[in-house]
Design a protein around this motif. Structure first.
Motif, short mmCIF file in Angstrom:
data_model
loop_
_atom_site.label_atom_id
_atom_site.label_comp_id
_atom_site.label_asym_id
_atom_site.label_seq_id
_atom_site.Cartn_x
_atom_site.Cartn_y
_atom_site.Cartn_z
N GLU A 283 96.48 -2.30 22.82
CA GLU A 283 95.48 -1.11 22.80
C GLU A 283 94.34 -1.37 23.50
OE1 GLU A 283 94.38 0.24 19.17
OE2 GLU A 283 96.43 -0.01 18.12
N ARG B 38 97.85 7.17 28.80
CA ARG B 38 97.28 5.98 28.68
C ARG B 38 98.23 4.86 28.78
NH1 ARG B 38 95.77 6.76 24.08
NH2 ARG B 38 93.68 7.24 24.32
N TYR B 39 97.90 3.61 29.58
CA TYR B 39 98.77 2.43 29.46
C TYR B 39 98.85 1.75 28.23
CZ TYR B 39 98.89 3.26 34.46
OH TYR B 39 99.05 3.72 36.05
N THR B 40 100.12 1.23 27.82
CA THR B 40 100.14 0.80 26.65
C THR B 40 100.51 -0.73 26.57
OG1 THR B 40 102.59 1.33 26.63
CG2 THR B 40 100.92 2.96 25.51
N ARG B 41 100.90 -1.34 27.82
CA ARG B 41 101.49 -2.62 27.90
C ARG B 41 100.76 -3.50 28.97
NH1 ARG B 41 106.98 -2.16 26.25
NH2 ARG B 41 106.70 -0.48 24.54
N GLU C 90 101.56 6.32 27.50
CA GLU C 90 101.56 7.44 26.34
C GLU C 90 100.88 8.41 26.39
OE1 GLU C 90 100.42 5.26 22.77
OE2 GLU C 90 98.41 5.27 23.52
N GLU D 94 102.65 -5.20 23.80
CA GLU D 94 102.08 -3.79 23.61
C GLU D 94 100.60 -3.99 22.97
OE1 GLU D 94 103.13 0.17 20.91
OE2 GLU D 94 104.50 -1.37 20.97
#
Length: 227
Positions: free
Chosen positions: A165, A201-204, A193, A163
């Motif tokens: 940012e 937004r992509y988180t991974r 998310e 995970e």
């Protein structure tokens, strides 16, 4: 037309269909990251500077992309200041890049390229494709976007997914850039998310240091004179 000429015409048609089917190229096998690195002459993290493509119905159908190397991993000859990657036609595994607008940086990718056999100084993609999208984290580190975006990879990367940012503008997408079923599945799996009204937004991602390990010795050039 007699029955004999009709049968002859039908036979010729079936023969031509059969020949056409035989000429259809079989899909390239899906490779591991180590196999992709071994097959490539150049493995690097790059940023897209510009493209010069011809378009057919709004899709690129031939031309060159111009790339800046950010991190060279495997280098088989002294690096050019700017890489030119040529592609032609529409086919599985095609190697086209999105052209950045005047106001934005180009996308970053991990690329697997081969030397062009036709034009000195140019590069081409592998039969499987040529790139995986890379995003920048808030810690100024690189990671493959997950789920992966680009060529298929045989490795199971599930255990390496983190995970993260992202500060990368390409980690954020508008609602119309993704289909509702895909969006809902990514949200349910925690890979996406909400990032405001109609934005996500992509988180991974998979940190590139982990990807580098999977590429193995074939994915790294130790000769510093080439880098």
């Amino acid at each position: 037309m007699t029955i004999f000429t009709s049968l002859a015409a039908l036979g010729a048609l079936l023969c031509s269909v059969s020949l056409f089917a035989q000429e259809e190229p079989s899909p390239a096998p899906t490779l591991t990251l180590a196999q992709l690195a071994e097959a490539a002459d150049l493995v690097a993290v790059v940023r897209v500077l510009d493209t010069d493509y011809q378009y057919t119905r709004e899709f690129p159908s031939g031309g060159s992309a111009f790339l800046e190397v950010l991190i060279p991993y495997k280098v088989s000859r002294p690096l050019e200041d700017i890489l030119e990657v040529y592609e032609e036609g529409l086919h599985a595994g095609e190697c086209y890049f999105d052209n950045p607008s005047v106001l934005e940086e180009g996308r970053r990718h991990l690329v697997f390229l081969t030397f062009s056999e036709e034009v000195s100084g140019q590069y081409n993609g592998l039969a499987q494709g040529c790139k995986l999208e890379v995003l920048v984290t808030t810690e100024n580190r690189y990671a493959l976007r997950y789920p992966l975006n680009g060529l298929p990879v045989a490795d199971d990367l599930t255990a390496l997914v983190r995970e993260l940012e992202f500060q990368d503008g390409y980690a954020v997408l508008d609602e119309e850039e993704i289909t509702p079923p895909e969006r809902n599945q990514l949200l349910a799996d925690g890979h996406l998310e909400r990032a405001g009204d109609l934005r996500y937004r992509y988180t991974r991602g998979v940190p590139l240091e982990e990807v580098r390990k999977l590429m193995g010795p074939a994915g790294l050039t130790l000769d510093r004179s080439l880098r």
